[in-house]
Write an enzyme that holds these catalytic residues in place. Structure first.
Site, PDB file in Angstrom:
ATOM      1  N   GLY A 183      13.174  24.668  23.381  1.00 47.71           N
ATOM      2  CA  GLY A 183      13.149  23.667  22.321  1.00 47.71           C
ATOM      3  C   GLY A 183      14.532  23.279  21.845  1.00 47.71           C
ATOM      4  O   GLY A 183      14.789  22.116  21.517  1.00 47.71           O
ATOM      5  N   ASP A 184      15.454  24.246  21.811  1.00 51.23           N
ATOM      6  CA  ASP A 184      16.843  23.955  21.432  1.00 51.23           C
ATOM      7  C   ASP A 184      17.488  23.024  22.454  1.00 51.23           C
ATOM      8  O   ASP A 184      18.214  22.091  22.098  1.00 51.23           O
ATOM      9  CB  ASP A 184      17.643  25.249  21.330  1.00 51.23           C
ATOM     10  CG  ASP A 184      17.048  26.217  20.326  1.00 51.23           C
ATOM     11  OD1 ASP A 184      16.409  25.759  19.361  1.00 51.23           O
ATOM     12  OD2 ASP A 184      17.211  27.435  20.523  1.00 51.23           O
ATOM     13  N   SER A 213       8.029  19.072  20.378  1.00 51.68           N
ATOM     14  CA  SER A 213       8.052  19.812  21.634  1.00 51.68           C
ATOM     15  C   SER A 213       6.652  20.364  21.889  1.00 51.68           C
ATOM     16  O   SER A 213       6.068  21.030  21.030  1.00 51.68           O
ATOM     17  CB  SER A 213       9.102  20.934  21.594  1.00 51.68           C
ATOM     18  OG  SER A 213       8.931  21.759  20.462  1.00 51.68           O
ATOM     19  N   GLY A 232       5.636  22.221  24.746  1.00 51.11           N
ATOM     20  CA  GLY A 232       5.545  23.264  25.753  1.00 51.11           C
ATOM     21  C   GLY A 232       5.212  22.695  27.116  1.00 51.11           C
ATOM     22  O   GLY A 232       5.905  21.790  27.607  1.00 51.11           O
ATOM     23  N   GLY A 237       5.233  18.837  27.695  1.00 48.03           N
ATOM     24  CA  GLY A 237       6.434  18.038  27.562  1.00 48.03           C
ATOM     25  C   GLY A 237       6.845  17.790  26.133  1.00 48.03           C
ATOM     26  O   GLY A 237       6.937  18.716  25.324  1.00 48.03           O
TER      27      GLY A 237
END
Length: 308
Positions: free
Chosen positions: A248-249, A217, A219, A222
């Site tokens: 992120g989850d 991930s 941020g 992408g």
């Protein structure tokens, strides 16, 4: 069926203020509380989209009633009763979007608790994925997620989203997927990663150490997926970010729901967009408007600089 494992669940409080000033009395403009923990967040996102899931978690007796009330049946759970009190994590969000997090350590697990959690995680019939998520509480061994992978060997695929030594141990245990963010990936390879090419090369190093694939991930840049067949980058530019907690989850949940391979990265980024457009940890329903801005690059630009 996607089974999530959260060894250190939390009650997440989000407090909104105008500006954080150290040593000052600050009055909040708004506050909310949610039942959370990274694996629980993944299961809640999956359940909201109609994907079969169950969240395995230790349920500390002193605060179990409060946690279950806040969870409000947002996902099916398989609780493992333990002693103590569930930790409270505090996110302080300033008016300009700056986020400061304060996370408690959590209740200590006894060795019997650890065994019970691992048994519950690998005992769900029909599981296609077992997903270990989040920090380890006191008492959990650093190779907790590696033990999870060993117990699931020959059965469901295992994905891990954690950090530090626990993540390194999971890589060497040969899990199907790890999902670090950029800082966690830098820690694993012990060097700064400033370009997309740097991140892809680091992910390939982890595959050489034993894991099968890496979902990073990034941020605002992408997400990057790397496996033995190559690297795929997906991104989206949006200007209505409400809250980055849980993005992120949601990325991991969307990736697994869409199949867990390179073709799933567009849907994964769409789920993360839905998450950052949601005011709290709990992700709202993914819509066509979340999918529309996603761009997938099947060839990555190795010289592209990554934003912090």
């Amino acid at each position: 069926m996607i089974v999530t494992v959260t060894p250190n669940p939390s009650i997440d409080r989000t407090i909104r203020i105008d500006r954080l000033e150290r040593g000052a009395l600050i009055r909040a403009t708004r506050s909310t509380a949610e039942a959370a923990g990274k694996g629980v967040n993944v299961s809640c996102a999956l359940a909201a989209q109609g994907v079969p899931t169950v969240a395995v978690l230790p349920l500390a007796e002193d605060s179990a009633a409060t946690y279950l009330r806040l969870l409000a049946n947002a996902t099916p759970i398989a609780p493992v009763p333990i002693a103590g009190s569930i930790r409270t994590n505090v996110s302080v969000v300033e008016a300009d979007g700056t986020l400061t997090k304060l996370n408690e350590p959590g209740p200590e697990l006894a060795s019997g608790d650890v065994d019970a959690i691992l048994a519950a995680a690998t005992g769900v019939p029909g599981a296609g994925w077992v997903v270990g998520c989040g920090s380890l509480p006191p008492g959990a061994p650093v190779d907790f997620y590696a033990k999870l992978a060993t117990r699931a060997s020959g059965g469901p695929r295992v994905a891990i989203d954690t950090s530090s030594e626990a993540l390194g141990a999971a890589v060497c245990a040969g899990v199907a997927l790890i999902k670090p963010n950029l800082a966690e990936l830098e820690a694993l390879v012990a060097r700064p990663l400033t370009t997309l090419g740097d991140a892809a090369a680091a992910a390939r190093e982890l595959i050489a150490r034993g894991c099968h694939a890496v979902l990073v991930s990034l941020g605002p840049d992408g997400a990057l997926f790397v496996d033995g067949n190559g690297a795929t980058h997906a991104e989206a530019r949006i200007d209505d970010v409400a809250n980055t907690v849980g993005a992120g989850d949601a990325l991991l949940a969307g990736f697994l729901a869409a199949g867990g391979d390179a073709t799933a990265i567009a849907e994964a980024v769409a789920w993360s967009i839905a998450a950052v457009r949601s005011p709290g940890t709990r992700m709202r329903t993914v819509t066509a408007a979340d999918r529309a801005p996603v761009i997938v690059h099947e060839r990555i630009d190795p010289s592209r600089r990554l934003r912090p």
